[in-house]
Design a protein around this motif. Structure first.
Motif, PDB file in Angstrom:
ATOM      1  N   ASN A   3       0.827  -1.201   0.000  1.00 50.27           N
ATOM      2  CA  ASN A   3       0.000   0.000   0.000  1.00 50.27           C
ATOM      3  C   ASN A   3       0.866   1.257   0.000  1.00 50.27           C
ATOM      4  OD1 ASN A   3      -2.367   1.537   0.105  1.00 50.27           O
ATOM      5  ND2 ASN A   3      -2.249   1.657   2.331  1.00 50.27           N
ATOM      6  N   PHE A   4       1.949   1.234   0.753  1.00 51.75           N
ATOM      7  CA  PHE A   4       2.880   2.366   0.807  1.00 51.75           C
ATOM      8  C   PHE A   4       3.477   2.608  -0.576  1.00 51.75           C
ATOM      9  CE2 PHE A   4       7.290   3.845   2.251  1.00 51.75           C
ATOM     10  CZ  PHE A   4       6.909   5.168   2.334  1.00 51.75           C
ATOM     11  N   ILE A   5       3.925   1.567  -1.245  1.00 55.66           N
ATOM     12  CA  ILE A   5       4.521   1.692  -2.579  1.00 55.66           C
ATOM     13  C   ILE A   5       3.482   2.223  -3.568  1.00 55.66           C
ATOM     14  CG2 ILE A   5       5.496   0.387  -4.516  1.00 55.66           C
ATOM     15  CD1 ILE A   5       6.898  -1.373  -2.390  1.00 55.66           C
ATOM     16  N   GLU A  45      10.597  -4.178  11.679  1.00 58.22           N
ATOM     17  CA  GLU A  45       9.380  -4.763  11.125  1.00 58.22           C
ATOM     18  C   GLU A  45       8.475  -3.754  10.426  1.00 58.22           C
ATOM     19  OE1 GLU A  45       7.804  -8.028  11.999  1.00 58.22           O
ATOM     20  OE2 GLU A  45       9.721  -8.833  12.639  1.00 58.22           O
ATOM     21  N   SER A  46       8.466  -2.492  10.910  1.00 60.52           N
ATOM     22  CA  SER A  46       7.424  -1.610  10.390  1.00 60.52           C
ATOM     23  C   SER A  46       7.796  -0.139  10.256  1.00 60.52           C
ATOM     24  CB  SER A  46       6.181  -1.713  11.283  1.00 60.52           C
ATOM     25  OG  SER A  46       6.493  -1.272  12.594  1.00 60.52           O
ATOM     26  N   SER A  47       9.031   0.215  10.503  1.00 60.58           N
ATOM     27  CA  SER A  47       9.401   1.625  10.345  1.00 60.58           C
ATOM     28  C   SER A  47      10.449   1.755   9.241  1.00 60.58           C
ATOM     29  CB  SER A  47       9.908   2.214  11.661  1.00 60.58           C
ATOM     30  OG  SER A  47      11.089   1.562  12.062  1.00 60.58           O
ATOM     31  N   TYR A  48      10.634   2.981   8.792  1.00 64.87           N
ATOM     32  CA  TYR A  48      11.504   3.238   7.654  1.00 64.87           C
ATOM     33  C   TYR A  48      12.448   4.396   7.955  1.00 64.87           C
ATOM     34  CZ  TYR A  48       7.724   0.743   5.313  1.00 64.87           C
ATOM     35  OH  TYR A  48       6.785  -0.181   4.957  1.00 64.87           O
ATOM     36  N   ILE A  96       3.430   2.239   8.591  1.00 68.43           N
ATOM     37  CA  ILE A  96       2.255   2.356   7.734  1.00 68.43           C
ATOM     38  C   ILE A  96       0.994   2.365   8.600  1.00 68.43           C
ATOM     39  CG2 ILE A  96       0.939   1.271   5.878  1.00 68.43           C
ATOM     40  CD1 ILE A  96       3.686   2.368   5.000  1.00 68.43           C
ATOM     41  N   ALA A  97       0.972   1.519   9.629  1.00 66.84           N
ATOM     42  CA  ALA A  97      -0.205   1.407  10.500  1.00 66.84           C
ATOM     43  C   ALA A  97      -0.539   2.728  11.194  1.00 66.84           C
ATOM     44  CB  ALA A  97       0.018   0.310  11.533  1.00 66.84           C
ATOM     45  N   THR A 101       2.968   7.931   7.637  1.00 65.35           N
ATOM     46  CA  THR A 101       4.139   7.705   6.795  1.00 65.35           C
ATOM     47  C   THR A 101       4.288   8.764   5.710  1.00 65.35           C
ATOM     48  OG1 THR A 101       3.721   5.354   7.143  1.00 65.35           O
ATOM     49  CG2 THR A 101       5.422   5.924   5.559  1.00 65.35           C
ATOM     50  N   MET A 102       3.227   9.021   4.964  1.00 66.17           N
ATOM     51  CA  MET A 102       3.294  10.004   3.878  1.00 66.17           C
ATOM     52  C   MET A 102       3.509  11.413   4.420  1.00 66.17           C
ATOM     53  SD  MET A 102       3.312   8.278   1.137  1.00 66.17           S
ATOM     54  CE  MET A 102       3.018   9.454  -0.168  1.00 66.17           C
TER      55      MET A 102
END
Length: 121
Positions: A3-5, A45-48, A96-97, A101-102
Protein backbone atom coordinates in the motif's frame (compact mmCIF):
# COMPACT_ATOMS: atom_id res chain seq x y z
CA UNK A 1 4.43 -2.19 2.35
CA UNK A 2 2.50 -2.76 -0.88
CA UNK A 3 0.00 0.00 0.00
CA UNK A 4 2.88 2.37 0.81
CA UNK A 5 4.52 1.69 -2.58
CA UNK A 6 1.19 2.27 -4.32
CA UNK A 7 0.86 5.66 -2.59
CA UNK A 8 4.41 6.55 -3.58
CA UNK A 9 3.92 5.62 -7.24
CA UNK A 10 0.94 7.97 -7.40
CA UNK A 11 3.26 10.89 -6.57
CA UNK A 12 6.81 9.90 -7.57
CA UNK A 13 8.83 7.64 -9.78
CA UNK A 14 9.68 4.63 -7.65
CA UNK A 15 12.46 2.11 -8.22
CA UNK A 16 12.55 -0.98 -6.03
CA UNK A 17 16.11 -2.08 -5.26
CA UNK A 18 17.44 -4.95 -3.14
CA UNK A 19 17.83 -2.90 0.01
CA UNK A 20 14.99 -0.38 -0.32
CA UNK A 21 13.22 2.10 -2.55
CA UNK A 22 14.68 4.92 -4.63
CA UNK A 23 12.16 7.73 -4.83
CA UNK A 24 12.76 10.03 -7.79
CA UNK A 25 11.17 13.47 -7.63
CA UNK A 26 10.74 16.30 -10.10
CA UNK A 27 12.63 18.61 -7.73
CA UNK A 28 15.45 20.45 -9.45
CA UNK A 29 17.15 23.22 -7.51
CA UNK A 30 18.63 26.32 -9.15
CA UNK A 31 21.93 25.46 -10.80
CA UNK A 32 21.48 21.71 -10.39
CA UNK A 33 22.00 19.44 -13.38
CA UNK A 34 19.73 16.64 -12.16
CA UNK A 35 16.55 16.05 -10.22
CA UNK A 36 16.76 14.96 -6.63
CA UNK A 37 15.96 11.50 -5.35
CA UNK A 38 15.68 9.95 -1.93
CA UNK A 39 16.29 6.48 -0.54
CA UNK A 40 13.81 4.71 1.71
CA UNK A 41 14.75 1.60 3.64
CA UNK A 42 12.72 -0.63 5.95
CA UNK A 43 14.08 -0.64 9.50
CA UNK A 44 12.90 -3.50 11.67
CA UNK A 45 9.38 -4.76 11.13
CA UNK A 46 7.42 -1.61 10.39
CA UNK A 47 9.40 1.62 10.34
CA UNK A 48 11.50 3.24 7.65
CA UNK A 49 14.43 5.58 7.24
CA UNK A 50 14.71 8.08 4.43
CA UNK A 51 17.96 9.68 3.28
CA UNK A 52 19.08 12.08 0.62
CA UNK A 53 22.23 9.95 0.09
CA UNK A 54 24.33 13.10 0.44
CA UNK A 55 22.83 14.96 -2.54
CA UNK A 56 21.74 18.04 -0.59
CA UNK A 57 25.16 18.85 0.88
CA UNK A 58 26.80 18.04 -2.46
CA UNK A 59 24.44 20.51 -4.11
CA UNK A 60 25.24 23.16 -1.49
CA UNK A 61 28.99 22.60 -1.86
CA UNK A 62 28.69 23.13 -5.62
CA UNK A 63 26.86 26.43 -5.17
CA UNK A 64 27.76 27.98 -1.79
CA UNK A 65 29.89 27.35 1.27
CA UNK A 66 27.54 25.31 3.48
CA UNK A 67 29.83 25.85 6.48
CA UNK A 68 28.57 29.45 6.63
CA UNK A 69 25.09 28.07 7.27
CA UNK A 70 25.78 25.13 9.58
CA UNK A 71 23.94 26.71 12.52
CA UNK A 72 20.82 27.17 10.36
CA UNK A 73 21.15 23.69 8.90
CA UNK A 74 21.38 22.15 12.38
CA UNK A 75 18.33 24.14 13.54
CA UNK A 76 16.34 22.93 10.53
CA UNK A 77 17.42 19.35 11.26
CA UNK A 78 16.38 19.72 14.89
CA UNK A 79 13.01 21.20 13.94
CA UNK A 80 12.26 18.41 11.46
CA UNK A 81 13.83 15.60 13.53
CA UNK A 82 16.51 14.85 10.96
CA UNK A 83 20.04 13.64 11.62
CA UNK A 84 23.06 14.77 9.64
CA UNK A 85 25.59 11.95 9.61
CA UNK A 86 28.69 11.96 7.40
CA UNK A 87 27.09 14.43 4.99
CA UNK A 88 23.85 12.46 4.69
CA UNK A 89 20.51 13.70 5.99
CA UNK A 90 18.53 10.90 7.63
CA UNK A 91 14.89 10.99 8.65
CA UNK A 92 12.50 8.49 10.15
CA UNK A 93 9.16 7.55 8.62
CA UNK A 94 6.38 6.30 10.86
CA UNK A 95 4.95 2.84 10.36
CA UNK A 96 2.26 2.36 7.73
CA UNK A 97 -0.21 1.41 10.50
CA UNK A 98 0.21 4.85 12.08
CA UNK A 99 -1.20 6.61 9.03
CA UNK A 100 1.65 9.16 9.28
CA UNK A 101 4.14 7.71 6.79
CA UNK A 102 3.29 10.00 3.88
CA UNK A 103 3.16 13.00 6.23
CA UNK A 104 6.67 12.20 7.46
CA UNK A 105 7.86 11.74 3.87
CA UNK A 106 6.52 15.15 2.84
CA UNK A 107 8.06 16.72 5.93
CA UNK A 108 11.49 15.27 5.10
CA UNK A 109 11.37 16.38 1.47
CA UNK A 110 10.23 19.85 2.58
CA UNK A 111 13.15 20.07 4.99
CA UNK A 112 15.59 19.14 2.21
CA UNK A 113 14.09 21.95 0.11
CA UNK A 114 14.63 24.42 2.94
CA UNK A 115 18.22 23.27 3.47
CA UNK A 116 18.99 23.36 -0.27
CA UNK A 117 17.91 27.02 -0.20
CA UNK A 118 19.42 27.90 3.17
CA UNK A 119 21.41 30.78 1.67
CA UNK A 120 18.24 32.76 0.93
CA UNK A 121 16.70 32.38 4.39
Amino acid sequence: MKNFIEQLTDLYSVQIVDDGIILRTAIMYAGADHTFSFFIQLQGESSYTITDRGQTLDYLRENIDPNKYLDKIHKICERFEIELTDGVFIGRLASIASGQTMRNLSKFIGAMNIIANVDIL
